[in-house]
Design a protein around this motif. Structure first.
Motif, short mmCIF file in Angstrom:
data_model
loop_
_atom_site.label_atom_id
_atom_site.label_comp_id
_atom_site.label_asym_id
_atom_site.label_seq_id
_atom_site.Cartn_x
_atom_site.Cartn_y
_atom_site.Cartn_z
N PRO A 1 -9.92 -4.95 3.16
CA PRO A 1 -9.34 -3.62 3.43
C PRO A 1 -9.67 -3.08 4.81
O PRO A 1 -8.81 -2.46 5.45
CB PRO A 1 -9.95 -2.75 2.31
N MET A 2 -10.91 -3.31 5.29
CA MET A 2 -11.27 -2.84 6.62
C MET A 2 -10.48 -3.56 7.70
O MET A 2 -10.05 -2.95 8.69
CB MET A 2 -12.78 -3.03 6.86
N VAL A 3 -10.26 -4.86 7.51
CA VAL A 3 -9.44 -5.61 8.47
C VAL A 3 -8.02 -5.06 8.51
O VAL A 3 -7.43 -4.87 9.59
CB VAL A 3 -9.43 -7.11 8.11
N LEU A 4 -7.45 -4.76 7.34
CA LEU A 4 -6.10 -4.20 7.28
C LEU A 4 -6.03 -2.83 7.94
O LEU A 4 -5.04 -2.49 8.61
CB LEU A 4 -5.64 -4.11 5.83
N ILE A 5 -7.07 -2.03 7.76
CA ILE A 5 -7.11 -0.71 8.40
C ILE A 5 -7.08 -0.84 9.92
O ILE A 5 -6.35 -0.14 10.62
CB ILE A 5 -8.35 0.08 7.94
N PHE A 6 -7.88 -1.77 10.44
CA PHE A 6 -7.89 -1.98 11.89
C PHE A 6 -6.54 -2.50 12.38
O PHE A 6 -6.08 -2.13 13.47
CB PHE A 6 -9.01 -2.96 12.27
N ILE A 7 -5.90 -3.36 11.59
CA ILE A 7 -4.59 -3.88 11.98
C ILE A 7 -3.55 -2.75 12.03
O ILE A 7 -2.78 -2.63 13.00
CB ILE A 7 -4.14 -4.98 11.00
N TYR A 8 -3.53 -1.91 10.99
CA TYR A 8 -2.57 -0.80 10.97
C TYR A 8 -2.83 0.19 12.11
O TYR A 8 -1.89 0.78 12.66
CB TYR A 8 -2.65 -0.07 9.64
N ALA A 9 -4.11 0.39 12.46
CA ALA A 9 -4.44 1.37 13.49
C ALA A 9 -4.15 0.85 14.90
O ALA A 9 -3.80 1.64 15.79
CB ALA A 9 -5.91 1.76 13.38
N LEU A 10 -4.29 -0.45 15.13
CA LEU A 10 -4.17 -1.01 16.48
C LEU A 10 -2.85 -1.70 16.74
O LEU A 10 -2.57 -2.08 17.88
CB LEU A 10 -5.33 -1.99 16.72
N ASN A 22 -9.47 15.40 3.39
CA ASN A 22 -8.15 16.02 3.15
C ASN A 22 -7.15 15.65 4.24
O ASN A 22 -5.98 15.40 3.96
CB ASN A 22 -8.29 17.54 3.08
N LEU A 23 -7.63 15.59 5.49
CA LEU A 23 -6.75 15.24 6.59
C LEU A 23 -6.26 13.80 6.47
O LEU A 23 -5.09 13.50 6.70
CB LEU A 23 -7.47 15.45 7.92
N ILE A 24 -7.16 12.90 6.10
CA ILE A 24 -6.77 11.50 5.90
C ILE A 24 -5.79 11.39 4.74
O ILE A 24 -4.81 10.64 4.79
CB ILE A 24 -8.01 10.63 5.67
N ASN A 25 -6.05 12.16 3.68
CA ASN A 25 -5.19 12.10 2.51
C ASN A 25 -3.76 12.57 2.82
O ASN A 25 -2.80 12.10 2.21
CB ASN A 25 -5.79 12.95 1.39
N GLN A 26 -3.61 13.49 3.76
CA GLN A 26 -2.29 13.97 4.13
C GLN A 26 -1.42 12.86 4.73
O GLN A 26 -0.20 12.86 4.57
CB GLN A 26 -2.41 15.11 5.15
N PHE A 27 -2.08 11.91 5.42
CA PHE A 27 -1.32 10.84 6.07
C PHE A 27 -1.32 9.55 5.25
O PHE A 27 -0.78 8.54 5.71
CB PHE A 27 -1.92 10.54 7.45
N ASN A 85 5.56 5.39 4.87
CA ASN A 85 5.81 5.75 6.25
C ASN A 85 4.80 5.02 7.15
O ASN A 85 3.61 5.34 7.12
CB ASN A 85 5.67 7.27 6.43
N PRO A 86 5.23 4.06 7.95
CA PRO A 86 4.29 3.30 8.79
C PRO A 86 3.52 4.18 9.78
O PRO A 86 2.35 3.91 10.05
CB PRO A 86 5.20 2.30 9.53
N PHE A 87 4.17 5.22 10.30
CA PHE A 87 3.49 6.09 11.27
C PHE A 87 2.36 6.87 10.59
O PHE A 87 1.28 7.03 11.16
CB PHE A 87 4.49 7.04 11.91
N ASP A 88 2.63 7.41 9.39
CA ASP A 88 1.58 8.12 8.65
C ASP A 88 0.43 7.18 8.32
O ASP A 88 -0.75 7.57 8.40
CB ASP A 88 2.15 8.71 7.36
N LEU A 89 0.75 5.95 7.93
CA LEU A 89 -0.29 4.98 7.59
C LEU A 89 -1.13 4.63 8.82
O LEU A 89 -2.35 4.47 8.72
CB LEU A 89 0.36 3.73 7.01
N ALA A 90 -0.47 4.54 9.98
CA ALA A 90 -1.21 4.27 11.22
C ALA A 90 -2.11 5.45 11.58
O ALA A 90 -3.25 5.26 12.04
CB ALA A 90 -0.23 3.98 12.35
N ASN A 91 -1.62 6.68 11.38
CA ASN A 91 -2.44 7.87 11.63
C ASN A 91 -3.66 7.89 10.72
O ASN A 91 -4.79 8.18 11.16
CB ASN A 91 -1.61 9.14 11.40
N ALA A 92 -3.44 7.61 9.44
CA ALA A 92 -4.54 7.60 8.48
C ALA A 92 -5.56 6.53 8.86
O ALA A 92 -6.78 6.75 8.77
CB ALA A 92 -4.01 7.36 7.07
#
Length: 291
Positions: free
Chosen positions: A44-53, A239-244, A249-256
């Motif tokens: 999951p952490m690897v996927l988070i970094f992939i979505y963010a970068l 709460n802020l992370i939960n909003q995105f 939505n790929p953009f919301d997922l990247a923001n989160a």
């Protein structure tokens, strides 16, 4: 003489076989935990970094990182941190005497009832507890007076206090009695014994409980959404992370994902300070902490 030499050789071979079997057994028992860590922590952490970068289609740069530059984002992060620190401090002030009294009680019934009183609410859904506390205080006070940081900190202490008490209790119940006897022989008063003997002995448990309560309080979603009457005014980073957190939505997922990374770095820095400073102080004092 030959018999003794043969017996010694046999014993050595037996010890080697036993050690080899134990090491193989330990490795085999670690396999489920390694698989669990890979599937539910590392991946999951690897996927988070992939979505963010990873740039989103149609974008020339990482627009999702613009949210980190906003002052409102850092205001929420700092609010989460200082309310979490205050909540963890109050949890320590309340939890330490409670854990000490329970651990030193000679009555098994008293210990059982005291632990049950603290642990039984954990079997209830956290949302239900938050709504119950809000309903109770709404019946006593006007709801407009409850929408403040003080009530949020109260809710944090109420919900996460058991996570402070349990590590303290586990350490205090196993504390050797001769430490307290030696303190009395040295002429320490009860207050001096607490600050010079008991607290240093419980340093690791205190840091562990403080860190857990801080992390859970700072990243909680329930406090703002369910406990406060108007949580939109007192949002926490969770709460802020939960909003995105919108997988459609790929953009919301990247923001989160970018928010998760920044929050993780900030919390790891705080966690490093919590553990690092006492370690350096103990290192300087050469054995100031009981092992």
């Amino acid at each position: 003489m030959q018999i003794r030499v043969q017996a010694a050789k046999t014993n050595k071979k037996t010890k080697r076989l036993v050690a080899g079997n134990i090491s193989k057994l330990q490795i085999s028992l670690l396999i489920p935990y390694i698989l669990f860590a890979i599937l539910f922590i590392i991946l999951p952490m690897v996927l988070i970094f992939i979505y963010a970068l990873k740039p989103i289609d149609g974008q020339n740069r990482l627009d999702n990182w613009d949210i980190i530059a906003k002052g409102s984002t850092w205001l929420i992060i700092f609010r989460s941190l200082w309310t979490g620190i205050i909540a963890a401090t109050f949890a320590l002030i309340i939890g330490f005497p409670y854990a000490y009294i329970i651990s030193k009680s000679k009555s098994k019934i008293f210990r059982t009832l005291s632990l049950s009183l603290m642990l039984s609410p954990m079997a209830i859904f956290t949302i239900s507890k938050a709504l119950a506390v809000r309903g109770l205080f709404s019946a006593i006070f006007d709801e407009n007076y409850l929408n403040n940081n003080a009530f949020a900190i109260f809710g944090m202490v109420y919900l996460f206090l058991p996570f402070m008490i349990m590590p303290l209790y586990q350490v205090l119940k196993d504390m050797p009695k001769n430490i307290l006897e030696a303190s009395e022989d040295l002429g320490y008063s009860k207050i001096q014994t607490i600050f010079k003997v008991i607290l240093p002995y419980c340093t690791k448990a205190i840091l562990s409980g403080f860190g857990v309560v801080l992390m859970m309080s700072a990243t909680s979603i329930i406090i703002s959404d369910k406990l406060l009457p108007n949580g939109s005014q007192k949002q926490l980073i969770g709460n802020l992370i939960n909003q995105f957190a919108n997988t459609a939505n790929p953009f919301d997922l990247a923001n989160a994902s970018s928010l998760v990374i920044i929050t993780l770095l900030v919390l790891l820095a705080i966690y490093g300070i919590i553990y690092g400073i006492p370690y350096l102080i103990a290192k300087k004092r050469q054995g100031g902490i009981y092992e």
